[in-house]
Design a protein around this motif. Structure first.
Motif, PDB file in Angstrom:
ATOM      1  N   GLY A   1      45.423  34.872  31.554  1.00  0.00           N
ATOM      2  CA  GLY A   1      46.101  35.902  31.028  1.00  0.00           C
ATOM      3  C   GLY A   1      46.627  35.416  29.758  1.00  0.00           C
ATOM      4  O   GLY A   1      46.808  36.062  28.818  1.00  0.00           O
ATOM      5  N   LEU A   2      47.462  34.309  29.844  1.00  0.00           N
ATOM      6  CA  LEU A   2      48.173  33.626  28.983  1.00  0.00           C
ATOM      7  C   LEU A   2      47.095  33.186  27.678  1.00  0.00           C
ATOM      8  O   LEU A   2      47.548  33.368  26.763  1.00  0.00           O
ATOM      9  CB  LEU A   2      49.329  32.682  29.598  1.00  0.00           C
ATOM     10  N   THR A   3      46.333  32.514  28.258  1.00  0.00           N
ATOM     11  CA  THR A   3      45.409  31.976  27.425  1.00  0.00           C
ATOM     12  C   THR A   3      44.621  32.968  26.735  1.00  0.00           C
ATOM     13  O   THR A   3      44.194  32.776  25.539  1.00  0.00           O
ATOM     14  CB  THR A   3      44.242  31.245  28.329  1.00  0.00           C
ATOM     15  N   TYR A   4      44.143  33.940  27.237  1.00  0.00           N
ATOM     16  CA  TYR A   4      43.217  35.045  26.536  1.00  0.00           C
ATOM     17  C   TYR A   4      43.809  36.256  26.067  1.00  0.00           C
ATOM     18  O   TYR A   4      43.210  37.058  25.501  1.00  0.00           O
ATOM     19  CB  TYR A   4      41.990  35.305  27.289  1.00  0.00           C
ATOM     20  N   GLY A   5      45.189  36.417  26.348  1.00  0.00           N
ATOM     21  CA  GLY A   5      46.165  37.826  25.873  1.00  0.00           C
ATOM     22  C   GLY A   5      45.617  39.049  27.000  1.00  0.00           C
ATOM     23  O   GLY A   5      45.413  39.850  26.238  1.00  0.00           O
ATOM     24  N   HIS A   6      45.667  38.785  28.113  1.00  0.00           N
ATOM     25  CA  HIS A   6      45.680  39.923  29.120  1.00  0.00           C
ATOM     26  C   HIS A   6      46.863  40.003  29.768  1.00  0.00           C
ATOM     27  O   HIS A   6      47.262  39.191  30.438  1.00  0.00           O
ATOM     28  CB  HIS A   6      44.277  39.678  29.869  1.00  0.00           C
ATOM     29  N   PRO A   7      47.236  41.017  30.448  1.00  0.00           N
ATOM     30  CA  PRO A   7      48.363  41.419  31.321  1.00  0.00           C
ATOM     31  C   PRO A   7      47.680  41.327  32.722  1.00  0.00           C
ATOM     32  O   PRO A   7      46.466  41.702  32.908  1.00  0.00           O
ATOM     33  CB  PRO A   7      48.835  42.750  31.069  1.00  0.00           C
ATOM     34  N   VAL A   8      48.406  40.625  33.622  1.00  0.00           N
ATOM     35  CA  VAL A   8      47.922  40.204  34.811  1.00  0.00           C
ATOM     36  C   VAL A   8      48.636  40.951  35.892  1.00  0.00           C
ATOM     37  O   VAL A   8      49.761  40.623  36.101  1.00  0.00           O
ATOM     38  CB  VAL A   8      47.600  38.878  35.115  1.00  0.00           C
ATOM     39  N   THR A   9      48.176  41.803  37.018  1.00  0.00           N
ATOM     40  CA  THR A   9      48.786  42.146  38.217  1.00  0.00           C
ATOM     41  C   THR A   9      47.950  41.526  39.385  1.00  0.00           C
ATOM     42  O   THR A   9      46.868  41.418  39.411  1.00  0.00           O
ATOM     43  CB  THR A   9      48.444  43.555  38.219  1.00  0.00           C
ATOM     44  N   ILE A  10      49.004  41.082  40.202  1.00  0.00           N
ATOM     45  CA  ILE A  10      48.384  40.174  41.489  1.00  0.00           C
ATOM     46  C   ILE A  10      48.842  41.161  42.768  1.00  0.00           C
ATOM     47  O   ILE A  10      49.816  41.578  42.867  1.00  0.00           O
ATOM     48  CB  ILE A  10      48.925  38.915  41.618  1.00  0.00           C
ATOM     49  N   VAL A  11      47.900  41.552  43.341  1.00  0.00           N
ATOM     50  CA  VAL A  11      48.138  42.340  44.831  1.00  0.00           C
ATOM     51  C   VAL A  11      48.202  41.168  45.610  1.00  0.00           C
ATOM     52  O   VAL A  11      47.352  40.786  45.989  1.00  0.00           O
ATOM     53  CB  VAL A  11      47.144  43.344  44.788  1.00  0.00           C
ATOM     54  N   SER A  12      49.417  41.437  46.560  1.00  0.00           N
ATOM     55  CA  SER A  12      49.485  40.081  47.596  1.00  0.00           C
ATOM     56  C   SER A  12      50.127  41.029  48.772  1.00  0.00           C
ATOM     57  O   SER A  12      50.268  42.229  48.911  1.00  0.00           O
ATOM     58  CB  SER A  12      50.320  39.098  46.944  1.00  0.00           C
ATOM     59  N   ASP A  13      50.986  40.149  49.475  1.00  0.00           N
ATOM     60  CA  ASP A  13      51.484  40.733  50.854  1.00  0.00           C
ATOM     61  C   ASP A  13      52.655  39.959  51.294  1.00  0.00           C
ATOM     62  O   ASP A  13      52.952  39.005  50.694  1.00  0.00           O
ATOM     63  CB  ASP A  13      50.279  40.640  52.182  1.00  0.00           C
ATOM     64  N   PRO A  14      53.370  40.512  52.383  1.00  0.00           N
ATOM     65  CA  PRO A  14      54.672  39.729  52.772  1.00  0.00           C
ATOM     66  C   PRO A  14      54.448  38.179  53.039  1.00  0.00           C
ATOM     67  O   PRO A  14      55.559  37.528  52.995  1.00  0.00           O
ATOM     68  CB  PRO A  14      55.173  40.521  53.894  1.00  0.00           C
ATOM     69  N   GLY A  15      53.194  37.641  53.352  1.00  0.00           N
ATOM     70  CA  GLY A  15      53.082  36.314  53.612  1.00  0.00           C
ATOM     71  C   GLY A  15      53.121  35.423  52.302  1.00  0.00           C
ATOM     72  O   GLY A  15      53.231  34.239  52.590  1.00  0.00           O
ATOM     73  N   MET A  16      53.160  35.962  51.165  1.00  0.00           N
ATOM     74  CA  MET A  16      53.052  35.067  49.893  1.00  0.00           C
ATOM     75  C   MET A  16      54.511  34.373  49.877  1.00  0.00           C
ATOM     76  O   MET A  16      55.511  35.168  49.926  1.00  0.00           O
ATOM     77  CB  MET A  16      52.848  36.019  48.746  1.00  0.00           C
ATOM     78  N   GLU A  17      54.359  32.990  49.801  1.00  0.00           N
ATOM     79  CA  GLU A  17      55.717  32.465  49.890  1.00  0.00           C
ATOM     80  C   GLU A  17      56.629  32.724  48.494  1.00  0.00           C
ATOM     81  O   GLU A  17      56.108  32.881  47.478  1.00  0.00           O
ATOM     82  CB  GLU A  17      55.441  31.014  49.392  1.00  0.00           C
ATOM     83  N   PRO A  18      57.935  32.713  48.789  1.00  0.00           N
ATOM     84  CA  PRO A  18      58.867  33.340  47.887  1.00  0.00           C
ATOM     85  C   PRO A  18      58.870  32.412  46.372  1.00  0.00           C
ATOM     86  O   PRO A  18      58.921  32.707  45.453  1.00  0.00           O
ATOM     87  CB  PRO A  18      60.211  33.013  48.306  1.00  0.00           C
TER      88      PRO A  18
END
Length: 380
Positions: free
Chosen positions: A102-119
């Motif tokens: 997203g940074l490289t090509y100029g796109h906003p990024v949304t990531i869908v995760s869950d409570p197991g994702m490490e802080p």
């Protein structure tokens, strides 16, 4: 990637002007060209070890490769228009790769995760500019992965021009690993056995496919998690993230595998910590599981067999889990040295496995053919 960026700085002669430094001009130029490290004891005797491909040397880990490649190819085809948003489900590593894309090509990024994702990963993704959405409860059949995919579908339905890479079924995920394979050939010259963790199926399929263009006799060993449905076991609770699945990605190239091993969390923790203590190179669940199996392959193969093992990430996101004594004690993961040999089953669904187990028969549990998988993935 321009590998000349990785060459050491030339030493100027006394009194000469210092040369201009060799530097990456963009962060994406840092992806690829990862090093290989020899690993032996305690996984295998001296002289009978394996070569670890340290993908944790990429800025965000192994999935920087498909993150950049899938976005680049989507833009080339016109599936992703300039400035349009990207939405994807991820347990962490692909999220980092997509944040880089997203940074490289100029796109906003949304990531869908869950409570197991490490802080630590949550904070990193936020720092890198990604927006996070977290599902609250697992899907009754497909677990957290299916719950995340349903949320992605909701976001796609209500967001104009949004693009989802769909790492589980996108053949660009597989194609992204051609450079990894060619790097291994350049670094090792020959690979007889490749050991790879399996989640979305991208790096095992993509790397083995290209290696076999040059080395048709290559053997591929898949490494899965107990509780994963990928190779025919029933779905169960999975503590380990980054390998295994509660769904059946079409990117997995079942005919490519010669055998599969399932590894349990305590066995992966032991391997991770031994790697760190003995080799100063470690990572997360996938790295520990792959090292355990690669060491077994090194011990049981004829002398001179050249084994490459893909280590997908580094240790930093796991400091509060795999490398945290209190957390490991809470989950009863310490003090369990793995057996010298895995248990064996003749059929992938012969019985439920709860510890390190291997099977020499690999098949798609859904009975799909290669044609079926391509149709499921769609034409891209």
């Amino acid at each position: 990637m321009d590998l000349s960026l990785l060459e050491p700085f030339p030493m100027p002669s006394p009194g000469a002007l210092a040369p201009a430094p060799l530097a990456a001009l963009r962060p994406a130029h840092l992806v690829g060209g990862t090093p290989v490290l020899w690993i032996d004891e305690p996984f295998a005797p001296l002289g009978l070890g394996f070569y670890a491909k340290l993908e944790g040397a990429n800025p965000g880990g192994i999935k920087d490769r498909p993150g950049l490649h899938m976005v680049r190819e989507a833009r080339r085809r016109g599936d992703l228009i300039p400035g349009a948003p990207i939405v994807e489900s991820s347990s962490g590593t692909l999220g980092l790769g997509l944040a880089l894309a997203g940074l490289t090509y100029g796109h906003p990024v949304t990531i869908v995760s869950d409570p197991g994702m490490e802080p630590a990963v949550v904070r990193l993704l936020t720092a890198f500019g990604a927006h996070l959405e977290q599902v609250a409860a697992p899907h009754p059949e497909g677990g957290w992965q299916e719950a995340r995919r349903e949320r992605v579908a909701e976001l796609l339905a209500r967001t104009p021009d949004v693009y989802c890479p769909d790492q589980y079924h996108n053949p660009d995920n597989v194609a992204a690993y051609r450079p990894l394979a060619t790097e291994l050939i350049a670094q090792l010259g020959r690979v007889d056995i490749l050991v790879a963790a399996v989640g979305t199926g991208g790096h095992s399929a993509g790397t083995a496919r290209v290696l076999r263009e040059y080395l048709p006799g290559l053997a591929l060993i898949g490494v899965d998690s107990v509780g994963s449905t990928i190779f025919g076991q029933p779905a169960g609770p999975r503590l380990m993230r980054g390998l295994g699945s509660s769904i059946h990605p079409s990117n997995i190239d079942y005919p490519a595998f010669d055998e599969v091993h399932w590894v349990a969390p305590a066995e992966a923790v032991w391997a991770c910590r031994e790697l760190a203590r003995r080799h100063y190179a470690s990572g997360g669940w996938s790295v520990g599981a792959v090292a355990l199996v690669a060491g077994w392959a090194a011990r049981t193969s004829p002398p001179g067999t050249r084994i490459a093992a893909i280590f997908p990430d580094g240790p930093h996101r796991y400091l509060e889990t795999v490398y945290n004594d209190d957390w490991c004690h809470e989950h009863q993961l310490l003090g369990h040295e793995p057996p010298h040999e895995p248990d064996e089953i003749a059929e992938p669904d012969e019985r439920v496995v709860t510890a390190w187990t291997r099977c020499g028969k690999v098949r798609d549990p859904l009975g799909r053919t290669v044609v079926d998988s391509v149709a499921e993935a769609g034409v891209r």
